[in-house]
Design an enzyme around this catalytic site. Structure first.
Site, PDB file in Angstrom:
ATOM      1  N   TYR A 169      33.178   3.873  22.295  1.00  0.00           N
ATOM      2  CA  TYR A 169      34.618   3.382  22.562  1.00  0.00           C
ATOM      3  C   TYR A 169      35.020   3.512  23.992  1.00  0.00           C
ATOM      4  O   TYR A 169      34.823   4.675  24.727  1.00  0.00           O
ATOM      5  CB  TYR A 169      35.508   4.321  21.487  1.00  0.00           C
ATOM      6  CG  TYR A 169      37.016   4.110  21.765  1.00  0.00           C
ATOM      7  CD1 TYR A 169      37.485   2.920  21.277  1.00  0.00           C
ATOM      8  CD2 TYR A 169      37.949   5.319  22.353  1.00  0.00           C
ATOM      9  CE1 TYR A 169      38.964   2.837  21.088  1.00  0.00           C
ATOM     10  CE2 TYR A 169      39.292   4.829  22.599  1.00  0.00           C
ATOM     11  CZ  TYR A 169      39.689   3.866  22.056  1.00  0.00           C
ATOM     12  OH  TYR A 169      41.210   3.626  22.169  1.00  0.00           O
ATOM     13  N   ASP A 264      31.322   5.750  31.311  1.00  0.00           N
ATOM     14  CA  ASP A 264      32.452   6.043  30.775  1.00  0.00           C
ATOM     15  C   ASP A 264      32.680   7.491  30.584  1.00  0.00           C
ATOM     16  O   ASP A 264      32.316   7.841  29.315  1.00  0.00           O
ATOM     17  CB  ASP A 264      33.217   5.125  29.731  1.00  0.00           C
ATOM     18  CG  ASP A 264      34.556   5.500  28.982  1.00  0.00           C
ATOM     19  OD1 ASP A 264      35.179   6.355  29.606  1.00  0.00           O
ATOM     20  OD2 ASP A 264      35.030   4.941  28.304  1.00  0.00           O
ATOM     21  N   LYS A 292      41.448  12.225  29.842  1.00  0.00           N
ATOM     22  CA  LYS A 292      41.413  13.503  28.991  1.00  0.00           C
ATOM     23  C   LYS A 292      41.504  14.928  29.949  1.00  0.00           C
ATOM     24  O   LYS A 292      42.809  14.994  30.337  1.00  0.00           O
ATOM     25  CB  LYS A 292      40.497  13.475  28.069  1.00  0.00           C
ATOM     26  CG  LYS A 292      40.110  12.292  27.111  1.00  0.00           C
ATOM     27  CD  LYS A 292      39.690  12.485  25.877  1.00  0.00           C
ATOM     28  CE  LYS A 292      40.022  11.232  24.942  1.00  0.00           C
ATOM     29  NZ  LYS A 292      39.007  10.099  25.015  1.00  0.00           N
TER      30      LYS A 292
HETATM   31  C1  LIG Z   1      39.721   8.625  24.899  1.00  0.00           C
HETATM   32  C2  LIG Z   1      38.561   7.569  25.602  1.00  0.00           C
HETATM   33  C3  LIG Z   1      39.010   6.627  26.171  1.00  0.00           C
HETATM   34  C4  LIG Z   1      40.424   6.064  26.240  1.00  0.00           C
HETATM   35  O1  LIG Z   1      41.448   6.734  26.713  1.00  0.00           O
HETATM   36  P1  LIG Z   1      43.093   6.933  26.447  1.00  0.00           P
HETATM   37  O2  LIG Z   1      43.535   8.022  27.412  1.00  0.00           O
HETATM   38  O3  LIG Z   1      43.042   7.351  25.007  1.00  0.00           O
HETATM   39  O4  LIG Z   1      43.280   5.740  26.929  1.00  0.00           O
HETATM   40  C5  LIG Z   1      38.031   5.680  26.747  1.00  0.00           C
HETATM   41  N1  LIG Z   1      36.858   6.059  26.683  1.00  0.00           N
HETATM   42  C6  LIG Z   1      36.301   7.218  26.425  1.00  0.00           C
HETATM   43  C7  LIG Z   1      34.880   7.507  26.287  1.00  0.00           C
HETATM   44  C8  LIG Z   1      37.309   7.952  25.699  1.00  0.00           C
HETATM   45  O5  LIG Z   1      36.886   9.063  24.870  1.00  0.00           O
END
Ligand SMILES: *Cc1c(COP(=O)(O)O)cnc(C)c1O
Length: 456
Positions: A169, A264, A292
């Site tokens: 994701y 990511d 995060k």
């Molecule tokens: C949480 C997350 C996102 C999205 O971040 P948001 O702050 O919710 O937009 C993208 N990539 C990864 C790996 C994530 O865990």
């Protein structure tokens, strides 16, 4: 109570008394009433879908406050929290250092839309202690960071296609709300209504842990792939830990094809260690994204790369990206306070050890009982999986039927004062605020809830 705790401390999980009596539901009346109201305001009553409790029993708990490793809901129930706002709260709830820094900053105004020294300070903390980025840009969410990183990769390479993995994701931007079709290498199919088919066609989706599929994609789309994007360690669809060898393979095939490797690290960044999964795998990605933890509970995202690659970002370069609240001083303050704690010597060693002990104890219990249940963990991330597989390496390895037991497990845990994210595909997080005593209490509740989930 203490005696039974001692029993678990002794490490002999096999001796834990069998408990198959399900615990009655806690009172959730006030949350339920608030949810009825919220449904009149928001689709599904929530501002982010997973919060709606669709894959577990009951309706969402409305949280009133948090402190340390605890949260309290509107009905006054107290929980040991392993969701931690989905990862950001590595120091736990209401951390005093963060609160003080944020409060002090707020006294001077909330936002200026002009540079502040706090942006420099947070950037310096990151760049000085992270060998993978030379220049960075702050955004307001992880989604924005990843979306911008993809644009940067396209702008830098002059190519349009990106390759992503099924089960990863990357936020909710159009090019990334794409899932695999049938076949080894497929153009993505949109995983959300409203994403144009033509966008999805620029995203190639392959299974994790499959070298052939990646090799074939690079052959099939020679000279067209701008970047391969992967989660540092996939942790949004269970915890799908990849072999080091596979990650190094991705690095090599990107280099050979002049494509960029995007890590990511929105979950893994500052979580596995200060330098995240790149450090864990000892690999140098070309672009990294964070979110995060970096904002300590306030909305911050970031992407970074070498000075050369970042030179393509506006106003230095031709790739446009901006944000009214980017680098917001209050959010920067929370980030500074958080990262300062993380840089203290022994921080990760202690946290990761604590998590490893917790995870292995739960695993010993499940093994002693012969339950079809595995705890996967890395750093301070864990995933409770109702499987008997020794390893889960791709999204296909997860059995959807395993989620039935998770539902019972989740409900029993709530009734015993333990809060897990409301989906069996979600990982849990241990924070620095989880003390040994609370983790022992949590284990006891987990053991009892597993007994209930497995009583047939
Ligand atoms: C949480 C997350 C996102 C999205 O971040 P948001 O702050 O919710 O937009 C993208 N990539 C990864 C790996 C994530 O865990």
């Amino acid at each position: 109570m203490l005696d039974s705790l001692k029993k678990i401390f002794s490490g002999n999980e096999a001796d834990f008394p069998v408990n198959t009596g399900s615990k009655p539901d806690i009172s959730r009346e006030k949350s339920a009433a608030l949810y009825e109201k919220s449904k009149t305001y928001f689709p599904g009553g929530v501002n982010s879908p997973v919060r709606a409790f669709k894959s577990v029993y009951g309706t969402p708990l409305f949280i009133e406050k948090g402190d340390g490793c605890f949260i309290w809901d509107a009905d006054g129930n107290q929980f040991i929290d392993f969701c931690n706002s989905w990862g950001p709260l590595i120091l736990g709830h209401n951390n005093a250092k963060i609160r003080e820094k944020v409060t002090e900053t707020m006294q001077k105004g909330m936002s200026f839309g002009a540079p502040t020294v706090l942006e420099n300070q947070l950037a310096a903390l990151i760049i000085k202690n992270n060998r993978f980025v030379e220049k960075i840009r702050f955004t307001s969410s992880g989604t924005e960071a990843v979306m911008s990183a993809v644009r940067l990769a396209r702008g830098f390479t002059g190519r349009d296609k990106i390759l992503k993995f099924e089960g990863c994701y990357h936020g909710h931007s159009d090019s990334l709300l794409v899932k695999a079709g049938s076949g080894l290498v497929t153009f993505g199919e949109t995983s959300s209504a409203g994403v144009p088919k033509s966008f999805a066609e620029e995203t190639i989706v392959v299974a994790l842990n499959d070298k052939n599929a990646v090799t074939q994609a690079f052959e099939q789309f020679k000279g067209q792939i701008a970047a391969v994007i992967i989660e540092g360690i996939p942790a949004n669809n269970g915890l799908i830990i990849q072999d080091k060898d596979y990650i190094h393979f991705l690095r090599e095939i990107c280099t050979e094809n002049n494509a960029l490797l995007i890590f990511d690290e929105v979950i893994t960044g500052f979580r596995l260690g200060f330098e995240g999964a790149a450090e864990y795998y000892d690999v140098k990605p070309d672009i990294l994204t964070y979110g995060k933890i970096i904002g300590g509970g306030l909305p911050v995202g970031m992407y970074g790369a070498s000075a050369e690659i970042m030179g393509h970002i506006s106003p230095d370069g031709a790739v446009y990206q901006a944000g009214t609240l980017s680098g917001n001083p209050v959010a920067m303050a929370a980030g500074i306070a958080t990262l300062t704690e993380l840089l203290k010597s022994g921080f990760y060693k202690d946290l990761n050890k604590k998590t490893e002990d917790f995870a292995s104890s739960v695993q010993r219990f499940a093994t002693a009982r012969n339950y079809k249940f595995k705890v996967f963990s890395v750093g301070s991330i864990f995933w409770f999986s109702f499987t008997d597989k020794d390893a889960v390496k791709s999204a296909d390895d997860i059995e959807t039927t395993s989620m039935d037991k998770f539902k019972v497990f989740h409900n029993q845990l709530l009734n015993r004062g333990i809060y897990l994210g409301p989906s069996g595909y979600e990982v849990g997080f241990v924070s620095a605020a989880h003390t040994k005593v609370e983790l022992e209490k949590a284990k006891r509740a987990i053991f009892e809830s597993l007994d209930v989930a497995f009583k047939s």
